[in-house]
Motif scaffolding. Structure first.
Motif, PDB file in Angstrom:
ATOM      1  N   MET B   1       0.855  -1.194   0.000  1.00  0.00           N
ATOM      2  CA  MET B   1       0.000   0.000   0.000  1.00  0.00           C
ATOM      3  C   MET B   1       0.885   1.236   0.000  1.00  0.00           C
ATOM      4  O   MET B   1       1.392   1.648   1.022  1.00  0.00           O
ATOM      5  CB  MET B   1      -0.854  -0.106   1.269  1.00  0.00           C
ATOM      6  CG  MET B   1      -2.092   0.745   1.469  1.00  0.00           C
ATOM      7  SD  MET B   1      -2.358   2.271   0.658  1.00  0.00           S
ATOM      8  CE  MET B   1      -1.735   3.436   1.857  1.00  0.00           C
ATOM      9  N   GLN B   2       1.124   1.846  -1.161  1.00  0.00           N
ATOM     10  CA  GLN B   2       1.946   3.044  -1.229  1.00  0.00           C
ATOM     11  C   GLN B   2       1.128   4.256  -1.665  1.00  0.00           C
ATOM     12  O   GLN B   2       0.997   5.198  -0.912  1.00  0.00           O
ATOM     13  CB  GLN B   2       3.121   2.825  -2.198  1.00  0.00           C
ATOM     14  CG  GLN B   2       4.300   2.056  -1.576  1.00  0.00           C
ATOM     15  CD  GLN B   2       4.888   2.762  -0.365  1.00  0.00           C
ATOM     16  OE1 GLN B   2       5.337   3.895  -0.462  1.00  0.00           O
ATOM     17  NE2 GLN B   2       4.879   2.106   0.784  1.00  0.00           N
ATOM     18  N   ARG B   3       0.547   4.194  -2.851  1.00  0.00           N
ATOM     19  CA  ARG B   3      -0.206   5.347  -3.351  1.00  0.00           C
ATOM     20  C   ARG B   3      -1.545   5.452  -2.625  1.00  0.00           C
ATOM     21  O   ARG B   3      -2.100   4.446  -2.172  1.00  0.00           O
ATOM     22  CB  ARG B   3      -0.480   5.213  -4.869  1.00  0.00           C
ATOM     23  CG  ARG B   3       0.759   5.058  -5.713  1.00  0.00           C
ATOM     24  CD  ARG B   3       1.633   6.280  -5.650  1.00  0.00           C
ATOM     25  NE  ARG B   3       0.947   7.480  -6.171  1.00  0.00           N
ATOM     26  CZ  ARG B   3       1.472   8.693  -6.073  1.00  0.00           C
ATOM     27  NH1 ARG B   3       2.622   8.888  -5.470  1.00  0.00           N
ATOM     28  NH2 ARG B   3       0.839   9.721  -6.579  1.00  0.00           N
ATOM     29  N   GLY B   4      -2.055   6.681  -2.543  1.00  0.00           N
ATOM     30  CA  GLY B   4      -3.389   6.872  -2.001  1.00  0.00           C
ATOM     31  C   GLY B   4      -3.377   7.202  -0.513  1.00  0.00           C
ATOM     32  O   GLY B   4      -2.332   7.359   0.112  1.00  0.00           O
ATOM     33  N   LEU B   5      -4.587   7.322   0.004  1.00  0.00           N
ATOM     34  CA  LEU B   5      -4.779   7.787   1.371  1.00  0.00           C
ATOM     35  C   LEU B   5      -5.399   6.670   2.198  1.00  0.00           C
ATOM     36  O   LEU B   5      -6.355   6.018   1.765  1.00  0.00           O
ATOM     37  CB  LEU B   5      -5.710   9.006   1.340  1.00  0.00           C
ATOM     38  CG  LEU B   5      -6.205   9.599   2.652  1.00  0.00           C
ATOM     39  CD1 LEU B   5      -5.062  10.239   3.416  1.00  0.00           C
ATOM     40  CD2 LEU B   5      -7.295  10.634   2.384  1.00  0.00           C
ATOM     41  N   PHE B   6      -4.816   6.433   3.347  1.00  0.00           N
ATOM     42  CA  PHE B   6      -5.394   5.453   4.252  1.00  0.00           C
ATOM     43  C   PHE B   6      -5.552   6.100   5.625  1.00  0.00           C
ATOM     44  O   PHE B   6      -4.649   6.797   6.105  1.00  0.00           O
ATOM     45  CB  PHE B   6      -4.488   4.224   4.370  1.00  0.00           C
ATOM     46  CG  PHE B   6      -4.899   3.309   5.488  1.00  0.00           C
ATOM     47  CD1 PHE B   6      -5.980   2.448   5.336  1.00  0.00           C
ATOM     48  CD2 PHE B   6      -4.227   3.332   6.700  1.00  0.00           C
ATOM     49  CE1 PHE B   6      -6.369   1.621   6.376  1.00  0.00           C
ATOM     50  CE2 PHE B   6      -4.617   2.511   7.747  1.00  0.00           C
ATOM     51  CZ  PHE B   6      -5.690   1.647   7.590  1.00  0.00           C
ATOM     52  N   PHE B   7      -6.709   5.906   6.247  1.00  0.00           N
ATOM     53  CA  PHE B   7      -6.858   6.427   7.608  1.00  0.00           C
ATOM     54  C   PHE B   7      -7.710   5.500   8.451  1.00  0.00           C
ATOM     55  O   PHE B   7      -8.591   4.793   7.950  1.00  0.00           O
ATOM     56  CB  PHE B   7      -7.440   7.848   7.612  1.00  0.00           C
ATOM     57  CG  PHE B   7      -8.719   7.998   6.849  1.00  0.00           C
ATOM     58  CD1 PHE B   7      -8.705   8.399   5.527  1.00  0.00           C
ATOM     59  CD2 PHE B   7      -9.948   7.756   7.460  1.00  0.00           C
ATOM     60  CE1 PHE B   7      -9.887   8.555   4.821  1.00  0.00           C
ATOM     61  CE2 PHE B   7     -11.123   7.910   6.758  1.00  0.00           C
ATOM     62  CZ  PHE B   7     -11.100   8.304   5.429  1.00  0.00           C
ATOM     63  N   ASP B   8      -7.381   5.508   9.698  1.00  0.00           N
ATOM     64  CA  ASP B   8      -8.132   4.731  10.690  1.00  0.00           C
ATOM     65  C   ASP B   8      -8.039   5.557  11.962  1.00  0.00           C
ATOM     66  O   ASP B   8      -7.070   5.469  12.706  1.00  0.00           O
ATOM     67  CB  ASP B   8      -7.480   3.353  10.857  1.00  0.00           C
ATOM     68  CG  ASP B   8      -8.210   2.523  11.904  1.00  0.00           C
ATOM     69  OD1 ASP B   8      -9.231   3.001  12.438  1.00  0.00           O
ATOM     70  OD2 ASP B   8      -7.753   1.402  12.185  1.00  0.00           O
ATOM     71  N   ILE B   9      -9.022   6.456  12.172  1.00  0.00           N
ATOM     72  CA  ILE B   9      -8.883   7.430  13.255  1.00  0.00           C
ATOM     73  C   ILE B   9     -10.101   7.479  14.164  1.00  0.00           C
ATOM     74  O   ILE B   9     -11.203   7.086  13.779  1.00  0.00           O
ATOM     75  CB  ILE B   9      -8.657   8.870  12.697  1.00  0.00           C
ATOM     76  CG1 ILE B   9      -9.728   9.222  11.673  1.00  0.00           C
ATOM     77  CG2 ILE B   9      -7.269   9.008  12.131  1.00  0.00           C
ATOM     78  CD1 ILE B   9      -9.723  10.682  11.294  1.00  0.00           C
ATOM     79  N   GLN B  10      -9.836   7.958  15.350  1.00  0.00           N
ATOM     80  CA  GLN B  10     -10.903   8.158  16.325  1.00  0.00           C
ATOM     81  C   GLN B  10     -10.800   9.566  16.881  1.00  0.00           C
ATOM     82  O   GLN B  10      -9.744   9.981  17.335  1.00  0.00           O
ATOM     83  CB  GLN B  10     -10.759   7.164  17.470  1.00  0.00           C
ATOM     84  CG  GLN B  10     -10.743   5.740  16.975  1.00  0.00           C
ATOM     85  CD  GLN B  10     -11.169   4.756  18.037  1.00  0.00           C
ATOM     86  OE1 GLN B  10     -11.679   5.137  19.087  1.00  0.00           O
ATOM     87  NE2 GLN B  10     -10.950   3.485  17.752  1.00  0.00           N
ATOM     88  N   VAL B  11     -11.904  10.295  16.801  1.00  0.00           N
ATOM     89  CA  VAL B  11     -11.954  11.661  17.332  1.00  0.00           C
ATOM     90  C   VAL B  11     -13.161  11.777  18.254  1.00  0.00           C
ATOM     91  O   VAL B  11     -14.292  11.589  17.811  1.00  0.00           O
ATOM     92  CB  VAL B  11     -12.099  12.710  16.194  1.00  0.00           C
ATOM     93  CG1 VAL B  11     -11.973  14.112  16.767  1.00  0.00           C
ATOM     94  CG2 VAL B  11     -11.081  12.477  15.101  1.00  0.00           C
ATOM     95  N   PRO B  12     -12.953  12.063  19.532  1.00  0.00           N
ATOM     96  CA  PRO B  12     -14.110  12.248  20.410  1.00  0.00           C
ATOM     97  C   PRO B  12     -14.815  13.566  20.087  1.00  0.00           C
ATOM     98  O   PRO B  12     -14.171  14.607  19.978  1.00  0.00           O
ATOM     99  CB  PRO B  12     -13.506  12.285  21.818  1.00  0.00           C
ATOM    100  CG  PRO B  12     -12.036  12.385  21.648  1.00  0.00           C
ATOM    101  CD  PRO B  12     -11.678  12.272  20.205  1.00  0.00           C
ATOM    102  N   LEU B  13     -16.122  13.474  19.897  1.00  0.00           N
ATOM    103  CA  LEU B  13     -16.931  14.675  19.658  1.00  0.00           C
ATOM    104  C   LEU B  13     -17.915  14.787  20.813  1.00  0.00           C
ATOM    105  O   LEU B  13     -18.113  13.821  21.551  1.00  0.00           O
ATOM    106  CB  LEU B  13     -17.681  14.544  18.329  1.00  0.00           C
ATOM    107  CG  LEU B  13     -16.802  14.552  17.080  1.00  0.00           C
ATOM    108  CD1 LEU B  13     -17.629  14.264  15.839  1.00  0.00           C
ATOM    109  CD2 LEU B  13     -16.084  15.876  16.929  1.00  0.00           C
ATOM    110  N   PRO B  14     -18.541  15.952  20.988  1.00  0.00           N
ATOM    111  CA  PRO B  14     -19.457  16.121  22.121  1.00  0.00           C
ATOM    112  C   PRO B  14     -20.521  15.018  22.200  1.00  0.00           C
ATOM    113  O   PRO B  14     -20.790  14.476  23.263  1.00  0.00           O
ATOM    114  CB  PRO B  14     -20.100  17.480  21.847  1.00  0.00           C
ATOM    115  CG  PRO B  14     -19.109  18.211  21.030  1.00  0.00           C
ATOM    116  CD  PRO B  14     -18.369  17.178  20.215  1.00  0.00           C
TER     117      PRO B  14
END
Lengths: 267, 228
Positions: B1-14
């Protein structure tokens, strides 16, 4: 189309308002009538007047530079930074010069930087003595002016859309570049307003200077102190100095309103 | 996996916790979902404007964010193009200076800056607006300037937040087909937040459906929109 009638109300309101307007206008006008042009210009040949003018100009300019230098970063932090414990205490502290009488400020400065003061004691070990020096005048003026500047500057930074700064960052401009190149120019009218308000406050400073710096001609005797000093022997000189201060104040007001018009206009 | 965008995120929201994992391949990925589902927060996290509590973001093999390794690249070092909902054009700067802003920040020499900015304005069909101020632009024109400003620095990914929502229906239709051409040869993957089904049908190669901070559907526009 006829306007809705309000009966006698406008006339009565104007009548009351006029009393206040005259109350403000009469002293201003009286100043200009208490001295002949010849006497006015002659006053500036007197050493005490010259010394006071020059000293006031020097000290207030230095005081404002210091206030702007240390106040601008703080104002930006308070306007845009994250909240932190003690924030409201800090904000209250920044308004101390607003709510304390100048004489109290002068006394407090003496207790801090006087020969036996909390800090002054240690300064003395280094051979530095602040009270009754020209530097003390600058300190008193900066103390009194700082609140005006920080409050106004903070509002100016708050008024800059955060989205602009964020886009600037994504475009490759770091935080410093974004602050100096985008946010400060956008906040500039507000920053200048704050600096001008602080400057006029610094120029008018009397009580704190009197207590902390004293009243020595050519050393700590600024224009307001000189007015107080010469009043008994030479009303003409006192009035001349007062006129200079008043014209300067109005000049600043005028320049500021011009500035604001330009800021909201195109461009 | 080189090209492109990968994300695995956690953001606490209200109200909930945004927890999204996805791989964005070249082309346009539409992020859809009801308002308040965390779409804009996701975009801001990718741009580096919001710090996730946990997870990882990779762009073309570069780690932009990694909670485990303590990496959080600031926005200026991510090489992302970000166009917020209200475009955020710099009000004091002329159109051409808006477009040159990113090139200047990257130290591109003056003449080169101008040449590239003008070329980009021409590509967007707005070269004649170069000397205008943002206040003198229509909504559609402002959108094109914002796109030009984001694309001229040749980002590795383009992030669009509701690119057409501020426009009237007629302008929106025109700009949508324009956007389609521009995004097709943007030269980088595009993540486009929208709540407009028409945008998805016209623009997107892939769709990510968010609800309450979770991915509830993903796939080709046809598959996803039929199910929805």
């Amino acid at each position: 189309m006829r306007r809705l009638s309000w009966g006698w109300m406008p006339a009565i309101q104007w009548g009351f308002g006029l009393v206040l307007v005259l109350f403000l206008a009469i002293p201003v006008v009286s100043l200009f009538f208490s001295v002949t042009p010849r006497k006015f210009f002659a006053a500036f040949a007197e050493p005490i007047v010259q010394d006071a003018l020059w000293l006031s100009l020097r000290t207030s300019c230095i005081a404002i530079l210091l206030v702007v230098l240390f106040g601008t970063p703080l104002a930006h932090r308070l306007a845009t930074g994250a909240s932190f414990p003690g924030r409201s205490a800090l904000e209250a502290l920044l308004q101390v010069p607003w709510v304390t009488p100048p004489a109290v400020a002068g006394l407090a400065l003496l207790m801090a930087f006087g020969h036996n003061g909390l800090v002054g004691r240690h300064l003395a070990d280094w051979g530095i003595s602040l009270p009754f020096s020209t530097a003390a005048v600058v300190v008193a003026q900066a103390f009194e002016g700082s609140a005006f500047f920080v409050q106004t500057a903070r509002q100016a930074f708050s008024g800059v859309d955060r989205g602009l700064a964020e886009v600037s960052r994504t475009l490759g401009a770091g935080p410093w570049r974004t602050w100096l190149g985008l946010e400060i120019p956008m906040a500039l009218p507000g920053l200048l307003t704050g600096a001008a308000m602080a400057w006029s406050r610094a120029l008018g400073e009397f009580g704190a200077t009197m207590l902390f710096a004293g009243n020595l001609q050519g050393v700590t005797q600024t224009m307001p102190l000189a007015i107080y000093t010469v009043l008994e022997q030479d009303v003409g000189a006192a009035v001349s100095l007062a006129i200079v201060l008043m014209v300067f104040g109005f000049g600043l007001l005028w320049a500021l309103s011009r500035l604001r018009q330009r800021a909201v206009g195109p461009g | 996996m080189q090209r492109g965008l990968f994300f695995d995120i956690q953001v606490p929201l209200p109200a909930f916790r945004l927890a999204v994992r996805a791989e964005v391949s070249p082309g346009v990925t539409a992020v859809v979902g009801p308002s308040g589902s965390g779409k804009t927060t996701l975009l801001r996290a990718l741009a580096g404007l919001t710090v996730p509590a946990d997870g990882i973001i990779q762009l073309n093999g570069r780690v932009l964010f990694s909670a485990k390794e303590g990496i959080h690249l600031p926005p200026e070092r991510r090489r992302v193009g970000y166009v917020p909902q209200q475009y955020a054009l710099f009000p004091r700067l002329r159109v051409i200076d808006n477009v040159m802003y990113g090139l200047k920040a990257r130290g591109v020499p003056r003449r080169e800056r101008r040449r590239r900015a003008m070329a980009m304005l021409e590509r967007m069909g707005i070269a004649h607006l170069a000397d205008r101020r943002p206040a003198q632009l229509s909504g559609g024109e402002a959108q094109r300037v914002a796109l030009a400003r984001a694309l001229v620095v040749e980002p590795d990914v383009l992030l669009l937040d509701e690119p057409l929502s501020a426009l009237d229906p007629e302008t929106r239709r025109q700009l949508r087909s324009f956007l389609r051409t521009v995004l097709a040869d943007a030269g980088c993957p595009v993540v486009c937040v929208t709540h407009d089904r028409e945008d998805v049908a016209t623009l997107a190669d892939a769709v990510l459906v968010l609800k309450q901070g979770r991915v509830v559907a993903a796939g080709s526009p046809k598959d996803v929109m039929e199910k929805a």
